[in-house]
Design a protein around this motif. Structure first.
Motif, short mmCIF file in Angstrom:
data_model
loop_
_atom_site.label_atom_id
_atom_site.label_comp_id
_atom_site.label_asym_id
_atom_site.label_seq_id
_atom_site.Cartn_x
_atom_site.Cartn_y
_atom_site.Cartn_z
N GLN A 48 55.59 13.19 -125.98
CA GLN A 48 55.97 12.15 -126.93
C GLN A 48 56.40 12.86 -128.21
OE1 GLN A 48 52.52 11.87 -125.75
NE2 GLN A 48 53.29 10.84 -123.93
N HIS A 54 53.23 6.90 -130.89
CA HIS A 54 53.25 6.87 -129.43
C HIS A 54 52.27 7.90 -128.88
CE1 HIS A 54 56.83 4.34 -129.58
NE2 HIS A 54 57.36 5.21 -130.43
N GLN A 59 47.51 5.24 -125.18
CA GLN A 59 48.88 5.00 -124.73
C GLN A 59 49.35 6.19 -123.88
OE1 GLN A 59 51.30 4.23 -128.20
NE2 GLN A 59 50.27 2.30 -128.65
N TYR A 62 53.00 4.45 -119.90
CA TYR A 62 53.66 3.16 -120.15
C TYR A 62 54.21 2.67 -118.82
CZ TYR A 62 57.17 -0.20 -121.83
OH TYR A 62 57.94 -1.33 -122.03
N TYR A 64 56.22 -0.36 -116.59
CA TYR A 64 57.17 -1.47 -116.69
C TYR A 64 57.50 -1.97 -115.29
CZ TYR A 64 60.58 -4.31 -119.17
OH TYR A 64 61.26 -5.38 -119.74
N GLU A 87 59.73 4.22 -119.90
CA GLU A 87 58.49 4.04 -119.16
C GLU A 87 58.18 5.26 -118.30
OE1 GLU A 87 61.44 1.97 -116.25
OE2 GLU A 87 61.31 2.49 -118.39
N THR A 97 53.40 -6.88 -117.76
CA THR A 97 53.30 -7.70 -118.96
C THR A 97 52.18 -8.73 -118.85
OG1 THR A 97 55.65 -7.42 -119.48
CG2 THR A 97 54.54 -9.34 -120.43
N ARG A 119 53.80 -2.90 -125.34
CA ARG A 119 54.78 -2.04 -126.00
C ARG A 119 55.44 -2.84 -127.13
NH1 ARG A 119 59.65 0.41 -123.90
NH2 ARG A 119 60.57 1.71 -125.52
N VAL A 144 57.42 -7.06 -122.09
CA VAL A 144 57.16 -5.83 -122.84
C VAL A 144 56.51 -4.71 -122.03
CG1 VAL A 144 57.06 -6.95 -125.08
CG2 VAL A 144 54.98 -6.86 -123.68
N THR A 146 53.20 -2.64 -120.31
CA THR A 146 51.89 -2.33 -120.88
C THR A 146 51.64 -0.83 -120.96
OG1 THR A 146 49.51 -2.77 -120.72
CG2 THR A 146 50.65 -2.36 -118.66
N TYR A 147 50.89 -0.47 -121.98
CA TYR A 147 50.35 0.89 -122.06
C TYR A 147 49.07 0.96 -121.25
CZ TYR A 147 53.61 2.22 -125.75
OH TYR A 147 54.74 2.51 -126.47
#
Length: 217
Positions: A48, A54, A59, A62, A64, A87, A97, A119, A144, A146-147
């Motif tokens: 990151q 981030h 986190q 990530y 998606y 992601e 989400t 996110r 969005v 999720t982390y």
């Protein structure tokens, strides 16, 4: 019912120049083949660039969902390949989400992760996608992802099944907290943390205070 699984595991492909505070971004994630080790701070081989906003243990990953990516494919008229939104995991068969805050997944044979927070879109993300008013548009859609926090390190690869090990009774989802957090949601989360069923990031408590202040105003 579709089995929940990992479609792709994505790590940073290259650091890109960016107009933001750091001048670079690691949002360019792309799928890798074969097993990847996962430690407390995320995938081996991933980085990151902005560690202030981030990454970190809360986190570490990530996720998606493919259904949400398909939605954006229709909306934008172009493909949204795995990793394009930054992601680490593109998943199918479950909604990242709509995961309940604090729920736990086992992925593959040994990796265990915990849903932490939504996110929050930023200007770097908007520059990545190249769409005007993207932050507003992404926010309003509420898709969005999720982390995830790594509870038990392990190894992951595309094709791994995702098993929901534990779903907290409070019922507040990542998407609900992002789109419409209420005092009742805050109370439910606070109670769940107090009884030890979940562990919240510090940001939640700052939001609790804002919601409480709004109720008293």
């Amino acid at each position: 019912m579709e089995t929940a699984s990992v479609l792709a595991v994505c790590v940073v492909h290259q650091l890109l120049s960016d107009e933001g505070r750091l001048g670079v971004t690691a949002i360019d994630k792309r799928p890798v083949q074969g097993p990847v080790k996962v430690h407390r701070l995320g995938l081996r081989g991933d980085v990151q660039a902005d560690r202030l906003d981030h990454g970190g243990e809360d986190q570490a990953l990530y996720a998606y969902s493919q259904d949400d990516a398909d939605y954006w494919t229709e909306e934008l008229g172009r493909d949204i390949p795995p990793g394009y939104f930054g992601e680490n995991l593109r998943v199918a068969g479950l909604s990242a989400t709509n995961a309940v805050i604090g729920e736990r997944w086992r992925i593959g044979l040994d990796l265990e992760v915990e849903v932490t927070s939504p996110r929050v879109p930023c200007s770097t993300f908007q520059r990545r996608v190249g769409e005007a008013h993207w932050v507003k548009r992404f926010t309003e859609a509420g898709r969005v992802g999720t982390y995830l926090r790594v509870v038990k390190p392990g190894t992951i690869q595309a094709g791994d099944h995702i098993h929901r090990l534990y779903v907290p009774a409070h019922g507040v989802t990542v998407g609900k907290w992002f789109a419409d957090p209420t005092v009742e949601d805050a109370d439910a989360l606070r109670d769940a943390e107090a009884d030890g069923s979940i562990r919240l990031q510090p940001e939640y408590h700052r939001m609790f205070e804002k919601l409480q202040a709004g109720r008293l105003a």
